[in-house]
Design a protein around this motif. Sequence first.
Motif, mmCIF file in Angstrom:
data_model
loop_
_atom_site.group_PDB
_atom_site.id
_atom_site.type_symbol
_atom_site.label_atom_id
_atom_site.label_comp_id
_atom_site.label_asym_id
_atom_site.label_seq_id
_atom_site.Cartn_x
_atom_site.Cartn_y
_atom_site.Cartn_z
ATOM 1 N N LEU A 120 44.718 31.484 51.729
ATOM 2 C CA LEU A 120 43.805 31.927 52.799
ATOM 3 C C LEU A 120 43.062 33.206 52.436
ATOM 4 C CD1 LEU A 120 46.032 31.112 55.888
ATOM 5 C CD2 LEU A 120 43.873 29.997 55.252
ATOM 6 N N ASP A 121 43.573 33.967 51.474
ATOM 7 C CA ASP A 121 42.903 35.191 51.037
ATOM 8 C C ASP A 121 41.729 34.925 50.089
ATOM 9 O OD1 ASP A 121 44.479 36.850 52.548
ATOM 10 O OD2 ASP A 121 45.818 37.418 50.902
ATOM 11 N N VAL A 122 41.596 33.704 49.616
ATOM 12 C CA VAL A 122 40.513 33.372 48.688
ATOM 13 C C VAL A 122 39.206 33.229 49.465
ATOM 14 C CG1 VAL A 122 39.626 31.627 47.091
ATOM 15 C CG2 VAL A 122 42.050 32.257 47.039
ATOM 16 N N PRO A 123 38.159 33.953 49.048
ATOM 17 C CA PRO A 123 36.872 33.800 49.718
ATOM 18 C C PRO A 123 36.390 32.345 49.628
ATOM 19 C CG PRO A 123 36.842 35.694 48.252
ATOM 20 C CD PRO A 123 38.119 34.946 47.978
ATOM 21 N N THR A 151 51.904 28.977 59.880
ATOM 22 C CA THR A 151 50.781 29.401 59.057
ATOM 23 C C THR A 151 50.788 28.711 57.709
ATOM 24 O OG1 THR A 151 52.072 31.237 58.198
ATOM 25 C CG2 THR A 151 50.672 31.689 60.100
ATOM 26 N N HIS A 164 45.488 32.086 42.507
ATOM 27 C CA HIS A 164 46.123 33.022 43.440
ATOM 28 C C HIS A 164 47.475 32.515 43.925
ATOM 29 C CE1 HIS A 164 42.049 35.052 44.496
ATOM 30 N NE2 HIS A 164 42.637 35.631 43.477
ATOM 31 N N ARG A 202 49.397 32.472 52.404
ATOM 32 C CA ARG A 202 48.668 33.749 52.430
ATOM 33 C C ARG A 202 47.727 33.869 51.242
ATOM 34 N NH1 ARG A 202 53.616 35.780 54.303
ATOM 35 N NH2 ARG A 202 54.221 36.347 52.188
ATOM 36 N N ALA A 203 48.212 33.489 50.064
ATOM 37 C CA ALA A 203 47.389 33.590 48.860
ATOM 38 C C ALA A 203 46.174 32.674 48.956
ATOM 39 C CB ALA A 203 48.220 33.235 47.625
#
Length: 119
Positions: free
Chosen positions: A18-21, A53, A91, A15-16
């Motif tokens: 995949l959250d990075v632009p 995931t 992250h 999750r961390a």
Amino acid sequence: MTPAKDRDIHQAAARAALDVPGVAALQPGLADRLAGAASRARHATGGAGTLPTEAGIRTERTSEGCWHVEVRCVVHEDHRVLDVAQQVREHVRAAVTTLLGQHGTPAPVAVLVTVIRTE
């Protein structure tokens, strides 16, 4: 840690990352790709299943108690690879460190980010 907590670490790291632009996807390893192919075959025959995931995340706990997290990702070509990799590392380390603290098992976390390709 129990297997459920190990899976929590994988999910938190995924999750961390995949959250990075700039991160387009996580790159699954061979075992993940084989599991995904089997899952698609089961789905085609009426079964259920999906690729996890957290594919593209590998964790290992050393004998000293440190967690090593490897993240394999694909980066959008309109982003600087180095910047994205550094953000992913920061992250993921923060997310896993926080998770370990919440479970009462704080430990050092080392993160290695490998950019597989850009797209």
